[in-house]
Enzyme design. Structure first.
Site, short mmCIF file in Angstrom:
data_model
loop_
_atom_site.label_atom_id
_atom_site.label_comp_id
_atom_site.label_asym_id
_atom_site.label_seq_id
_atom_site.Cartn_x
_atom_site.Cartn_y
_atom_site.Cartn_z
N GLY A 10 13.69 31.57 -8.78
CA GLY A 10 12.56 32.16 -8.07
C GLY A 10 11.90 31.09 -7.22
N SER A 11 11.49 31.47 -6.02
CA SER A 11 10.92 30.50 -5.09
C SER A 11 9.85 31.12 -4.22
CB SER A 11 12.03 29.95 -4.21
OG SER A 11 12.76 31.04 -3.67
N TRP A 14 4.56 30.92 -6.68
CA TRP A 14 4.47 30.31 -8.01
C TRP A 14 5.77 29.59 -8.39
CZ3 TRP A 14 1.61 27.73 -10.72
CH2 TRP A 14 1.58 27.70 -12.12
N LYS A 123 4.71 37.56 -14.66
CA LYS A 123 3.64 38.35 -15.26
C LYS A 123 3.96 39.83 -15.15
CE LYS A 123 0.32 34.63 -15.07
NZ LYS A 123 -0.88 33.98 -14.52
N ALA A 156 -1.28 29.81 -7.52
CA ALA A 156 -0.19 28.90 -7.14
C ALA A 156 -0.62 27.81 -6.16
CB ALA A 156 0.97 29.70 -6.56
N LYS A 207 -3.76 41.22 -17.50
CA LYS A 207 -4.90 40.80 -16.69
C LYS A 207 -4.74 41.25 -15.25
CE LYS A 207 -2.93 37.40 -14.30
NZ LYS A 207 -2.91 37.23 -12.86
N GLN A 301 1.65 42.42 -8.44
CA GLN A 301 2.21 42.73 -9.76
C GLN A 301 1.40 43.78 -10.51
OE1 GLN A 301 5.30 40.37 -10.92
NE2 GLN A 301 5.05 41.29 -8.90
P1 NAD Z 1 5.66 35.92 -4.57
O1 NAD Z 1 4.62 36.95 -4.78
O2 NAD Z 1 5.32 34.75 -3.70
O3 NAD Z 1 6.93 36.72 -4.04
C1 NAD Z 1 7.86 36.24 -3.16
C2 NAD Z 1 9.19 36.04 -3.85
O4 NAD Z 1 9.83 37.30 -4.10
C3 NAD Z 1 10.15 35.23 -2.98
O5 NAD Z 1 10.81 34.25 -3.74
C4 NAD Z 1 11.14 36.29 -2.49
O6 NAD Z 1 12.42 35.76 -2.23
C5 NAD Z 1 11.18 37.18 -3.71
N1 NAD Z 1 11.76 38.47 -3.39
C6 NAD Z 1 11.36 39.36 -2.45
N2 NAD Z 1 12.18 40.43 -2.45
C7 NAD Z 1 13.10 40.21 -3.43
C8 NAD Z 1 14.21 40.95 -3.94
N3 NAD Z 1 14.53 42.16 -3.47
N4 NAD Z 1 14.94 40.41 -4.95
C9 NAD Z 1 14.61 39.21 -5.47
N5 NAD Z 1 13.57 38.46 -5.04
C10 NAD Z 1 12.83 38.97 -4.02
O7 NAD Z 1 6.18 35.37 -5.96
P2 NAD Z 1 5.39 34.44 -7.01
O8 NAD Z 1 3.94 34.34 -6.63
O9 NAD Z 1 6.17 33.20 -7.16
O10 NAD Z 1 5.40 35.33 -8.32
C11 NAD Z 1 6.40 35.31 -9.31
C12 NAD Z 1 5.77 35.66 -10.65
O11 NAD Z 1 4.84 34.63 -10.98
C13 NAD Z 1 4.97 36.97 -10.64
O12 NAD Z 1 5.22 37.71 -11.82
C14 NAD Z 1 3.53 36.52 -10.61
O13 NAD Z 1 2.64 37.39 -11.29
C15 NAD Z 1 3.61 35.19 -11.36
N6 NAD Z 1 2.52 34.26 -11.01
C16 NAD Z 1 2.13 34.08 -9.72
C17 NAD Z 1 1.09 33.19 -9.45
C18 NAD Z 1 0.62 32.96 -8.04
O14 NAD Z 1 -0.51 32.46 -7.86
N7 NAD Z 1 1.39 33.26 -7.02
C19 NAD Z 1 0.48 32.49 -10.49
C20 NAD Z 1 0.92 32.69 -11.79
C21 NAD Z 1 1.94 33.60 -12.03
P1 13P Z 2 -2.44 37.29 -8.47
O1 13P Z 2 -1.03 37.76 -8.59
O2 13P Z 2 -3.46 38.41 -8.57
O3 13P Z 2 -2.67 36.44 -7.24
O4 13P Z 2 -2.74 36.35 -9.71
C1 13P Z 2 -2.15 35.09 -9.76
C2 13P Z 2 -2.17 34.57 -11.15
O5 13P Z 2 -1.47 35.08 -12.00
C3 13P Z 2 -3.09 33.45 -11.44
O6 13P Z 2 -2.90 32.93 -12.72
#
Ligand code: NAD
Ligand code: 13P
Length: 352
Positions: A10-11, A14, A123, A156, A207, A301
């Site tokens: 994943g890229s 986060w 998440k 992130a 959450k 999400q």
């Molecule tokens: P993101 O919301 O930035 O989503 C983009 C990612 O989704 C990219 O890597 C893209 O290539 C991928 N994507 C899009 N379409 C796709 C498909 N059809 N198949 C596979 N991949 C596809 O992602 P994120 O923020 O890295 O979130 C990943 C997880 O981490 C989530 O469950 C999120 O809740 C959790 N998370 C996010 C944060 C944050 O602040 N961003 C913080 C903590 C946890």
């Molecule tokens: P959001 O997906 O609502 O941006 O939350 C990011 C997150 O999980 C922070 O810990």
């Protein structure tokens, strides 16, 4: 060579931020780790160039985490089987709706190293009729790796900028705790390990539903008292839900850990779910439209989780005990007005 090798699946924002921390740590701890960290990037053209090539040449993820310089020992790789090859420590961090496709491909390619361990930073929660399970157990069942869960108050971009924060890792045992701490613990990213994979997983998933309610509060131009009430009631539903459906989960995870109360606070003020829900309450447009307009390819999400959790609660005939979860679902998908969030929401504090 007996050294551990870390792979990140994943890229997005986060995934890239966690891969940055892992790459910095394995470089410092290179006696025990291979210094290269491979990160799976779903290939995409960015200004006519392949995203993997852009990341490997510029050491920036222009698409999902611009302006952050990534360590040179972090390599973007387009094919999953090449990412996990020889990896002993695998981090799952795709948006939750894509995990099944990734797991199917990993099963098909049979490329996971025997004895490898996993952690999920995704998440969300896995719902199937009247059954519910964590993504950690889904990953364990599908690819055979023991799986921990990482979750905390971790927006992130703030993490990637090196702003001090904490996270929680729920692990199946002390070996996993030591390894995942070595991969992620850093002076500005303090890791606390707990013996509660379910509590960490469920706090992170649930959450996001509460964050939508917080966004509705903002969209209705209501103040801090109302949002604080929604946060308190939301935390109560999160904890009760986890304790009702996940045997052995720990109530303290919700009150004492970054994964619980701290993540809920940051997400209800600074997260994407909050932001899109505010816009939803103001504009009345569907969430898919708002997500596309405001998130530039990042993924919401909370809406899918609200739908999945509602479907599960209805299947168990338990939805009336979780009024905040039920209302967020109805407001998001069944034309209930955001103003109706509050009627019937309140209950006195949790009674163990
Ligand atoms: P993101 O919301 O930035 O989503 C983009 C990612 O989704 C990219 O890597 C893209 O290539 C991928 N994507 C899009 N379409 C796709 C498909 N059809 N198949 C596979 N991949 C596809 O992602 P994120 O923020 O890295 O979130 C990943 C997880 O981490 C989530 O469950 C999120 O809740 C959790 N998370 C996010 C944060 C944050 O602040 N961003 C913080 C903590 C946890
Ligand atoms: P959001 O997906 O609502 O941006 O939350 C990011 C997150 O999980 C922070 O810990």
């Amino acid at each position: 060579s007996g050294k551990h090798r870390v792979a990140v699946i994943g890229s997005g924002s986060w995934g890239t931020a966690l891969a940055k921390i892992a790459a910095e740590n394995v470089y410092k701890r290179r006696g025990d780790f291979h210094t290269e960290v491979r990160m799976w990037v779903r290939e995409k053209q960015v200004n006519g160039k392949k995203l993997t090539e852009v990341i490997n040449r510029t050491h920036r993820n222009e698409r999902y985490l611009p302006d952050i310089t990534l360590p040179k020992n972090l390599t973007a790789v387009p094919h999953l089987k090449d990412v996990v090859k020889d990896a002993t420590l695998i981090v799952f961090v795709t948006p939750h709706q894509f995990l099944h496709t990734v797991l199917r491909e990993l099963q098909r390619s049979n490329a996971i190293t025997p004895g490898a361990r996993a952690v999920t930073a995704i998440k969300g929660v896995e719902v199937n009729g009247t059954d519910i399970s964590t993504f950690a157990s889904l990953i364990e069942n599908k690819v055979g790796t023991p799986c921990s869960a990482l979750s905390g108050a971790n927006i992130a971009l703030e993490v990637a900028k090196g702003q001090f924060c904490e996270t929680t890792i729920g692990t199946p045992g002390p070996v996993d705790s030591a390894l995942w701490s070595a991969v992620f613990d850093a002076p500005s990213f303090r890791v606390s390990c707990v013996d509660d994979v379910a509590g960490v997983s469920l706090s992170g998933a649930l959450k996001n539903i509460v964050a939508l309610a917080a966004g509705f509060v903002d969209g209705l131009n209501l103040g801090g008292n109302t949002k604080a009430a929604v946060i308190r009631i939301g935390l109560q539903e999160m904890r009760e839900f986890c304790m009702e459906f996940f045997e052995g989960a720990k109530s303290e995870t919700f009150s004492n850990e970054s994964a619980g109360v701290a993540d809920l606070i940051t997400t209800c003020y600074g997260g994407r779910n909050r932001k899109c829900a505010e816009e939803f309450a103001k504009s009345g447009e569907p969430f898919e439209v708002i997500e596309k307009r405001l998130l530039n390819g990042q993924k919401l999400q909370g809406t899918a989780t609200a739908e999945e959790v509602n479907r599960f609660l209805v299947a168990r005939r338990r939805q009336k005990s979780y009024p905040l979860f039920e209302k967020v679902y109805k407001i998001s998908f069944e034309n209930m007005s955001p103003k109706e969030l509050f009627a019937g929401l309140w209950r006195p504090s949790w009674d163990p």
